[in-house]
Structure formats: structure tokens, C-alpha cells
Scaffold this motif. Structure first.
Motif, PDB file in Angstrom:
ATOM      1  N   GLY A  56      -1.231 -40.468 -28.408  1.00 33.26           N
ATOM      2  CA  GLY A  56      -1.063 -39.563 -29.546  1.00 33.26           C
ATOM      3  C   GLY A  56       0.051 -38.551 -29.357  1.00 33.26           C
ATOM      4  N   PRO A  57       0.038 -37.504 -30.183  1.00 25.74           N
ATOM      5  CA  PRO A  57       1.131 -36.527 -30.158  1.00 25.74           C
ATOM      6  C   PRO A  57       1.276 -35.796 -28.830  1.00 25.74           C
ATOM      7  CG  PRO A  57      -0.614 -35.865 -31.707  1.00 25.74           C
ATOM      8  CD  PRO A  57      -0.936 -37.243 -31.256  1.00 25.74           C
ATOM      9  N   PRO A  81      -1.847 -41.635 -41.906  1.00 25.56           N
ATOM     10  CA  PRO A  81      -0.715 -40.968 -41.236  1.00 25.56           C
ATOM     11  C   PRO A  81      -0.408 -39.603 -41.826  1.00 25.56           C
ATOM     12  CG  PRO A  81       0.061 -42.747 -42.659  1.00 25.56           C
ATOM     13  CD  PRO A  81      -1.441 -42.866 -42.587  1.00 25.56           C
ATOM     14  N   ASP A  82      -0.722 -39.420 -43.111  1.00 24.14           N
ATOM     15  CA  ASP A  82      -0.409 -38.148 -43.779  1.00 24.14           C
ATOM     16  C   ASP A  82      -1.075 -36.960 -43.088  1.00 24.14           C
ATOM     17  OD1 ASP A  82      -2.679 -39.641 -44.821  1.00 24.14           O
ATOM     18  OD2 ASP A  82      -2.977 -38.019 -46.261  1.00 24.14           O
ATOM     19  N   LYS A  83      -2.186 -37.216 -42.389  1.00 27.49           N
ATOM     20  CA  LYS A  83      -2.902 -36.119 -41.723  1.00 27.49           C
ATOM     21  C   LYS A  83      -2.235 -35.678 -40.417  1.00 27.49           C
ATOM     22  CE  LYS A  83      -7.516 -36.954 -43.489  1.00 27.49           C
ATOM     23  NZ  LYS A  83      -8.934 -37.086 -43.150  1.00 27.49           N
ATOM     24  N   TYR A  84      -1.275 -36.466 -39.941  1.00 28.39           N
ATOM     25  CA  TYR A  84      -0.723 -36.201 -38.606  1.00 28.39           C
ATOM     26  C   TYR A  84       0.788 -35.953 -38.584  1.00 28.39           C
ATOM     27  CZ  TYR A  84      -5.307 -37.739 -37.211  1.00 28.39           C
ATOM     28  OH  TYR A  84      -6.668 -37.837 -37.072  1.00 28.39           O
ATOM     29  N   ILE A  85       1.401 -35.875 -39.758  1.00 21.74           N
ATOM     30  CA  ILE A  85       2.870 -35.726 -39.797  1.00 21.74           C
ATOM     31  C   ILE A  85       3.325 -34.451 -39.073  1.00 21.74           C
ATOM     32  CG2 ILE A  85       4.851 -35.411 -41.341  1.00 21.74           C
ATOM     33  CD1 ILE A  85       3.459 -38.283 -41.232  1.00 21.74           C
ATOM     34  N   GLU A  86       2.683 -33.338 -39.359  1.00 22.17           N
ATOM     35  CA  GLU A  86       3.086 -32.069 -38.724  1.00 22.17           C
ATOM     36  C   GLU A  86       2.972 -32.166 -37.205  1.00 22.17           C
ATOM     37  OE1 GLU A  86       1.465 -32.133 -41.560  1.00 22.17           O
ATOM     38  OE2 GLU A  86       2.765 -30.953 -42.870  1.00 22.17           O
ATOM     39  N   LYS A  87       1.877 -32.770 -36.751  1.00 21.35           N
ATOM     40  CA  LYS A  87       1.637 -32.886 -35.302  1.00 21.35           C
ATOM     41  C   LYS A  87       2.778 -33.654 -34.620  1.00 21.35           C
ATOM     42  CE  LYS A  87      -2.129 -31.049 -33.725  1.00 21.35           C
ATOM     43  NZ  LYS A  87      -1.823 -29.923 -32.851  1.00 21.35           N
ATOM     44  N   ALA A  89       5.779 -34.235 -35.834  1.00 22.39           N
ATOM     45  CA  ALA A  89       7.053 -33.514 -35.996  1.00 22.39           C
ATOM     46  C   ALA A  89       7.165 -32.429 -34.914  1.00 22.39           C
ATOM     47  CB  ALA A  89       7.141 -32.907 -37.392  1.00 22.39           C
ATOM     48  N   GLU A  90       6.079 -31.677 -34.722  1.00 27.36           N
ATOM     49  CA  GLU A  90       6.072 -30.609 -33.690  1.00 27.36           C
ATOM     50  C   GLU A  90       6.226 -31.182 -32.286  1.00 27.36           C
ATOM     51  OE1 GLU A  90       2.223 -28.805 -34.006  1.00 27.36           O
ATOM     52  OE2 GLU A  90       2.655 -28.096 -36.042  1.00 27.36           O
ATOM     53  N   SER A  91       5.745 -32.393 -32.098  1.00 29.65           N
ATOM     54  CA  SER A  91       5.752 -32.987 -30.755  1.00 29.65           C
ATOM     55  C   SER A  91       7.116 -33.505 -30.339  1.00 29.65           C
ATOM     56  CB  SER A  91       4.758 -34.145 -30.694  1.00 29.65           C
ATOM     57  OG  SER A  91       3.481 -33.665 -31.006  1.00 29.65           O
ATOM     58  N   GLY A  92       8.050 -33.568 -31.294  1.00 34.44           N
ATOM     59  CA  GLY A  92       9.402 -33.973 -30.927  1.00 34.44           C
ATOM     60  C   GLY A  92       9.852 -35.313 -31.482  1.00 34.44           C
ATOM     61  N   ALA A  93       9.104 -35.873 -32.448  1.00 31.31           N
ATOM     62  CA  ALA A  93       9.558 -37.116 -33.085  1.00 31.31           C
ATOM     63  C   ALA A  93      10.828 -36.825 -33.880  1.00 31.31           C
ATOM     64  CB  ALA A  93       8.470 -37.635 -34.021  1.00 31.31           C
ATOM     65  N   ASP A  94      11.758 -37.773 -33.888  1.00 37.77           N
ATOM     66  CA  ASP A  94      12.975 -37.631 -34.704  1.00 37.77           C
ATOM     67  C   ASP A  94      12.862 -38.435 -35.987  1.00 37.77           C
ATOM     68  OD1 ASP A  94      14.804 -36.044 -32.959  1.00 37.77           O
ATOM     69  OD2 ASP A  94      14.362 -37.676 -31.581  1.00 37.77           O
ATOM     70  N   LEU A  95      12.259 -39.599 -35.868  1.00 36.85           N
ATOM     71  CA  LEU A  95      12.013 -40.486 -37.012  1.00 36.85           C
ATOM     72  C   LEU A  95      10.515 -40.748 -37.032  1.00 36.85           C
ATOM     73  CD1 LEU A  95      12.720 -42.821 -39.116  1.00 36.85           C
ATOM     74  CD2 LEU A  95      13.027 -44.281 -37.127  1.00 36.85           C
ATOM     75  N   ILE A  96       9.912 -40.592 -38.200  1.00 39.76           N
ATOM     76  CA  ILE A  96       8.483 -40.878 -38.334  1.00 39.76           C
ATOM     77  C   ILE A  96       8.345 -41.985 -39.360  1.00 39.76           C
ATOM     78  CG2 ILE A  96       6.208 -39.963 -38.909  1.00 39.76           C
ATOM     79  CD1 ILE A  96       7.152 -37.199 -37.982  1.00 39.76           C
ATOM     80  N   THR A  97       7.828 -43.132 -38.894  1.00 39.72           N
ATOM     81  CA  THR A  97       7.665 -44.288 -39.768  1.00 39.72           C
ATOM     82  C   THR A  97       6.190 -44.499 -40.059  1.00 39.72           C
ATOM     83  OG1 THR A  97       9.673 -45.329 -38.943  1.00 39.72           O
ATOM     84  CG2 THR A  97       8.060 -46.782 -39.965  1.00 39.72           C
ATOM     85  N   VAL A  98       5.874 -44.658 -41.347  1.00 37.00           N
ATOM     86  CA  VAL A  98       4.489 -44.861 -41.773  1.00 37.00           C
ATOM     87  C   VAL A  98       4.384 -46.226 -42.464  1.00 37.00           C
ATOM     88  CG1 VAL A  98       4.012 -42.393 -42.007  1.00 37.00           C
ATOM     89  CG2 VAL A  98       4.950 -43.633 -43.959  1.00 37.00           C
TER      90      VAL A  98
END
Ligand code: DX5
Ligand code: ZN
Length: 225
Positions: A56-57, A81-87, A89-98
Motif C-alpha cells: 500500500g501507500p 481507488p477513489d478512496k485512496y487517491i490522496e494517500k 499522491a502524498e506517498s510520492g506517486a507521479d502517475l496514478i492509474t485507475v
């Protein structure tokens, strides 16, 4: 990713750390760094949308603390995935694919990813038609075509997805889109050239990358050189 001419998009190999030793993920990260690659693929599985659980994040954040240059290509195989986008993003993801298959507010989620200053990707399973992506093509930076059913590394490439890659590449040219076309699952030295020929520009490889006896040669092949 900002190149207006999709045909000129640089070919990228994004090694999936899922195939590295999970008791020593930092070593897997180092292998990617030592090979002068720009991307790393992080597979997040929830045991719900897919029949497996990965990490996880917290792990993404720990990897980010060891590297501030690699582009973290984060593939969320989550039912919500909508529930975890902020997590992420904060963790250092550059691209988030759902994924496009689960039931959640997809447009809002993709827009939220971009609001957070990240690149947004949309993915589809081997049995999902390309048409399912049509509502989202103007609000994404990348389309991720699954060439195996998600959940596990080391599966056999499903060649039936090649016409779908061709269709997406054609749509991209027709629409003047600049989203990347990434392929994930069973990409190896035999199937990578097929993906590139079909119009993909970004290849994920887990097993084939970490087990490659000659990594520079495998990287060149995936980069279309
Ligand atoms: C599958 C994952 C893939 C996987 C690829 O659910 O999304 O990224 O790790 O692994 P290989 O390259 O071994 O098929
Ligand atoms: Zn993946």
C-alpha cells in the motif's frame, strides 16, 4: 508526456517491482536506478478487485524516501481507488492509474488526480473493449492496456489485446491526443516488439526485467532501439 506529436513519444520501460524480492524492495529499486531507467511500476492490489494483495501507500512512501528521481508509475488495482487517491499522491506517486471496470465516480477520480498535480491514467482488462475508455480519453495522460488478467506477475501475454492497442493508437492519431499507451502483463523479449509495433510506447515488465540475464539488451529492445 507533454509531446503533442504522439508518434514522437519516447519509448519507456517501466519495470514492475512486483517481481523483485519483497523482503528487499530497496534492492529492486536499486537495480532500476543502476540501469539508468526513468520509470518504475508499482502494482497496488486490494484482494477485492483482484484476487491478490500486494502493498500500500506506506511502502510507496518508503520507496520514495530512497529515491526522489524515478517516476513512480502507480497502478491501482482497487475496487474503490477513489478512496485512496490522496494517500497515494502524498506517498510520492507521479502517475496514478485507475481501472475502468469497478463502480465508482471515474471522471471525478481522474480530475482529482490531476488537481493534486499528478498524471492520471485509466486501465482496462483484457476482456474490456477499448470503447469503455472513450468518455475519459480527453482527461488522461496514459492508457494502460492489461495484457493479462491483473492480480499476479509471471502470466502469459494475451495476444488478443494487440488489435485493441492498434485501435487506441489510431484514435490517438485521429484525435491528436498525447496520452501514452502502456502495456502490462507478460511483456518479454518476444512480446515487447509486438506491443511496440501495435503502437504502444510504454512497456511494463516485471518477471522479464528482473530475470533478464542481459538487462541492457532487454532495455534497448523495450525502448525500440
Ligand atoms: C499484474 C500487474 C503487472 C505485473 C507484470 O496484475 O499489473 O504489472 O506485475 O508482471 P509480469 O511482467 O511478470 O507479467
Ligand atoms: Zn501493473
Amino acid at each position: 508526456m507533454n509531446d503533442r506529436n504522439s508518434r514522437a513519444l519516447k519509448k519507456i520501460l517501466s519495470p514492475s517491482i512486483l517481481a523483485a524480492d519483497h523482503a528487499a524492495l530497496a534492492d529492486g529499486l536499486k537495480i532500476v536506478q543502476d540501469n539508468a531507467l526513468e520509470w518504475i511500476h508499482l502494482d497496488i492490489m486490494d484482494g477485492n478487485f483482484v484476487p491478490n494483495i500486494s502493498f500500500g501507500p506506506g511502502v510507496v512512501k518508503a520507496l520514495r524516501s530512497r529515491d526522489d528521481k524515478l517516476f513512480f508509475d502507480t497502478h491501482l488495482m482497487l475496487a474503490r481507488p477513489d478512496k485512496y487517491i490522496e494517500k497515494f499522491a502524498e506517498s510520492g506517486a507521479d502517475l496514478i492509474t485507475v481501472h475502468v471496470e469497478p463502480d465508482y465516480p471515474i471522471t471525478e477520480t481522474l480530475c482529482r488526480i490531476r488537481e493534486l498535480g499528478k498524471k492520471a491514467g485509466i486501465s482496462l482488462n483484457p476482456d474490456t473493449p477499448a470503447e469503455a475508455l472513450l468518455p475519459y480519453l480527453d482527461i488522461v495522460d496514459l492508457v494502460l492496456v492489461m495484457s493479462v488478467f491483473p492480480g499476479f506477475g509471471g502470466q502469459k501475454f494475451i495476444a488478443d489485446v494487440l488489435p485493441k492497442i492498434e485501435k487506441l493508437a489510431q484514435w490517438r492519431t485521429e484525435r491528436g491526443g498525447n496520452w501514452r499507451i502502456e502495456v502490462d502483463g507478460g511483456v518479454d523479449s518476444t512480446t515487447a516488439p509486438l506491443c511496440l509495433a501495435a503502437g504502444a510506447d510504454t512497456l511494463v515488465a516485471g518477471t522479464a526485467f528482473f530475470k533478464a540475464p542481459d538487462k541492457p539488451a532487454f532495455i534497448r529492445l523495450c525502448q525500440g532501439e
